[in-house]
Design a protein around this motif. Structure first.
Motif, PDB file in Angstrom:
ATOM      1  N   ASP A 184       3.436  26.081  13.762  1.00  0.00           N
ATOM      2  CA  ASP A 184       4.529  26.841  13.161  1.00  0.00           C
ATOM      3  C   ASP A 184       4.589  28.237  13.772  1.00  0.00           C
ATOM      4  N   LEU A 185       5.785  28.624  14.161  1.00  0.00           N
ATOM      5  CA  LEU A 185       6.006  29.952  14.736  1.00  0.00           C
ATOM      6  C   LEU A 185       7.106  30.636  13.935  1.00  0.00           C
ATOM      7  N   GLY A 186       6.941  31.932  13.704  1.00  0.00           N
ATOM      8  CA  GLY A 186       7.945  32.659  12.933  1.00  0.00           C
ATOM      9  C   GLY A 186       7.739  34.153  13.034  1.00  0.00           C
ATOM     10  N   LEU A 187       8.312  34.860  12.083  1.00  0.00           N
ATOM     11  CA  LEU A 187       8.206  36.316  12.048  1.00  0.00           C
ATOM     12  C   LEU A 187       6.955  36.741  11.299  1.00  0.00           C
ATOM     13  N   MET A 188       6.177  37.611  11.925  1.00  0.00           N
ATOM     14  CA  MET A 188       5.021  38.202  11.256  1.00  0.00           C
ATOM     15  C   MET A 188       5.378  39.644  10.876  1.00  0.00           C
ATOM     16  N   TYR A 189       4.916  40.042   9.716  1.00  0.00           N
ATOM     17  CA  TYR A 189       5.185  41.403   9.235  1.00  0.00           C
ATOM     18  C   TYR A 189       4.085  41.781   8.243  1.00  0.00           C
ATOM     19  N   ALA A 190       4.136  43.002   7.744  1.00  0.00           N
ATOM     20  CA  ALA A 190       3.090  43.469   6.831  1.00  0.00           C
ATOM     21  C   ALA A 190       3.053  42.610   5.573  1.00  0.00           C
ATOM     22  N   GLU A 191       1.854  42.493   5.012  1.00  0.00           N
ATOM     23  CA  GLU A 191       1.668  41.682   3.810  1.00  0.00           C
ATOM     24  C   GLU A 191       2.568  42.193   2.682  1.00  0.00           C
ATOM     25  N   GLY A 192       3.201  41.266   1.982  1.00  0.00           N
ATOM     26  CA  GLY A 192       4.103  41.646   0.904  1.00  0.00           C
ATOM     27  C   GLY A 192       5.537  41.819   1.345  1.00  0.00           C
ATOM     28  N   ASN A 193       5.771  41.765   2.672  1.00  0.00           N
ATOM     29  CA  ASN A 193       7.134  41.884   3.219  1.00  0.00           C
ATOM     30  C   ASN A 193       7.863  43.114   2.666  1.00  0.00           C
ATOM     31  N   ILE A 254       1.250  45.284  14.191  1.00  0.00           N
ATOM     32  CA  ILE A 254       1.794  45.327  12.828  1.00  0.00           C
ATOM     33  C   ILE A 254       0.783  45.941  11.866  1.00  0.00           C
ATOM     34  N   GLN A 255      -0.479  45.530  11.971  1.00  0.00           N
ATOM     35  CA  GLN A 255      -1.516  46.056  11.086  1.00  0.00           C
ATOM     36  C   GLN A 255      -1.656  47.573  11.207  1.00  0.00           C
ATOM     37  N   LYS A 256      -1.510  48.085  12.423  1.00  0.00           N
ATOM     38  CA  LYS A 256      -1.669  49.522  12.668  1.00  0.00           C
ATOM     39  C   LYS A 256      -0.418  50.315  12.323  1.00  0.00           C
ATOM     40  N   GLY A 257       0.646  49.622  11.912  1.00  0.00           N
ATOM     41  CA  GLY A 257       1.876  50.311  11.549  1.00  0.00           C
ATOM     42  C   GLY A 257       2.686  50.798  12.735  1.00  0.00           C
ATOM     43  N   LEU A 263       7.225  38.093  16.641  1.00  0.00           N
ATOM     44  CA  LEU A 263       7.053  36.646  16.561  1.00  0.00           C
ATOM     45  C   LEU A 263       5.594  36.278  16.782  1.00  0.00           C
ATOM     46  N   GLY A 264       5.110  35.329  15.978  1.00  0.00           N
ATOM     47  CA  GLY A 264       3.737  34.869  16.132  1.00  0.00           C
ATOM     48  C   GLY A 264       3.543  33.551  15.403  1.00  0.00           C
ATOM     49  N   ILE A 265       2.350  32.987  15.524  1.00  0.00           N
ATOM     50  CA  ILE A 265       2.084  31.699  14.888  1.00  0.00           C
ATOM     51  C   ILE A 265       1.469  31.909  13.504  1.00  0.00           C
ATOM     52  N   ALA A 266       1.711  30.919  12.638  1.00  0.00           N
ATOM     53  CA  ALA A 266       1.306  31.030  11.235  1.00  0.00           C
ATOM     54  C   ALA A 266      -0.192  31.215  11.079  1.00  0.00           C
ATOM     55  N   SER A 267      -0.991  30.538  11.895  1.00  0.00           N
ATOM     56  CA  SER A 267      -2.453  30.614  11.747  1.00  0.00           C
ATOM     57  C   SER A 267      -2.969  32.024  12.001  1.00  0.00           C
ATOM     58  N   HIS A 273      -4.101  38.321   7.573  1.00  0.00           N
ATOM     59  CA  HIS A 273      -3.565  38.708   6.265  1.00  0.00           C
ATOM     60  C   HIS A 273      -2.217  39.412   6.399  1.00  0.00           C
ATOM     61  N   LEU A 274      -1.329  38.787   7.172  1.00  0.00           N
ATOM     62  CA  LEU A 274       0.023  39.300   7.359  1.00  0.00           C
ATOM     63  C   LEU A 274       1.022  38.375   6.683  1.00  0.00           C
ATOM     64  N   GLY A 275       2.206  38.903   6.427  1.00  0.00           N
ATOM     65  CA  GLY A 275       3.277  38.066   5.918  1.00  0.00           C
ATOM     66  C   GLY A 275       3.841  37.214   7.039  1.00  0.00           C
TER      67      GLY A 275
END
Length: 331
Positions: A184-193, A254-257, A263-267, A273-275
């Protein structure tokens, strides 16, 4: 005269490491010359030129093309055997005591886990993976830099993965493709969106900052496809030219702000610990020569891929469908 010659040996690198020999090659590619003529042009004693010529002859780059007789001596004319020279060499860590199999294009927790389990079965670190763009990995495989290429390239016309690219880059003969999994590939973003991202278009409209992937990577091709389908120009995407090498590197941005989305993979999103917002699934294959596939070590890798234990471990990473894992296609 040949169009080009590709050299891989240590001796070739040593010989062409001398700038004087490179200059001699440039001159002899243009036109034939004698040792005396080259000495005058380059400002070196003929004895030095003669030695350099002998070294270039040793690796097949220079040859005697004709001899012109004068009253008291003969003039020997030398010429390059090719119009261009390509030096190809990849430098990897020292191989294990049982050898080394390099996978280029490997980027993702599932492949890393599979390699770890396979090396454990072998009892030595035979397999190693280096993250490389999918398209580049196929090219490197063709050029002999690695034994296996990992790729997930979508053919937008057929909807299939990898096969059309393999047909284009290789004379389809003695090539084997092993499917690892769909992922699965999709959008990665900060936890909690925090920006309430629902799509690529939504993130662009909100002027959020992206991190892209390297040109030639399968993820970059998919991202460009999404932009095209959405009629979004790259100049509208903040951060389009900011490139990451791997899915993990996207996550770190993303983690560093430093960015809002990529785009990244779900795993990887799960590990970091990203959304994650699912967009599509893609098939990840390992491409190799049939000879490599038939080797004992690759057979151990395939056995591990099919084993219940490894499949369960990969499934627990999240975002992988192993229903086609271990399927083999040989051309």
């Amino acid at each position: 005269m040949q169009t080009n010659i590709q050299l891989h040996s240590e001796e070739a690198f040593r010989i062409l490491g001398d700038p004087q020999r490179v200059e001699i090659m440039r001159r002899l590619i243009q036109k034939p010359a004698t040792i005396s003529q080259l000495g005058q042009i380059l400002g070196h004693h003929p004895a030095q030129i003669r030695y350099h010529i002998s070294q270039l002859e040793k690796i097949g780059l220079v040859e005697l093309v004709f001899v012109r007789k004068n009253k008291n001596y003969k003039e020997k004319y030398y010429q390059a055997t090719t119009n261009s020279v390509f030096l190809n060499k990849a430098i990897f860590p020292w191989p294990s005591d049982k050898g080394q199999i390099v996978i280029l294009g490997g980027d993702g927790p599932a492949l890393n886990l599979l390699i770890d389990r396979t090396n454990e079965s072998i009892g030595s670190h035979v397999f190693m993976t280096i993250p490389t763009g999918s398209l580049d990995s196929l090219i490197y495989l063709r050029e002999g830099y690695c034994q296996i290429a990992g790729c997930h390239l979508l053919d937008l016309e057929t909807g299939d993965f990898n096969i059309s690219y393999i047909r284009h880059l290789f004379s389809i003969k003695n090539i084997t493709v092993v499917t690892v999994a769909y992922r699965d590939l999709g959008l990665m973003y900060a936890e909690g969106n925090p920006h309430n991202i629902s799509s690529v278009s939504d993130a662009v409209k909100k002027k959020l900052k992206f991190v892209n992937r390297k040109l030639g990577s399968g993820t970059r091709l998919r991202f460009d496809g999404i932009l095209s389908d959405s009629r979004i120009e790259s100049k509208e995407v903040i951060g389009y030219d900011l490139e990451a090498q791997t899915h993990n590197e996207v996550g770190e941005y993303i983690q560093k702000g430093m960015v809002d989305v990529g785009l990244g993979i779900a795993s990887v999103a799960r590990q970091m610990h990203l959304g994650f917002h699912y967009l599509f699934s893609e098939r990840y294959d390992l491409v190799m020569s049939t000879e490599t596939y038939q080797s004992d070590f690759v057979q151990i890798l395939v056995e591990n891929l099919k084993s219940k234990k490894t499949r369960e471990e990969i499934k627990n990473l999240g975002g992988y469908d192993l229903s086609h894992g271990g399927q083999v296609l040989t051309f």
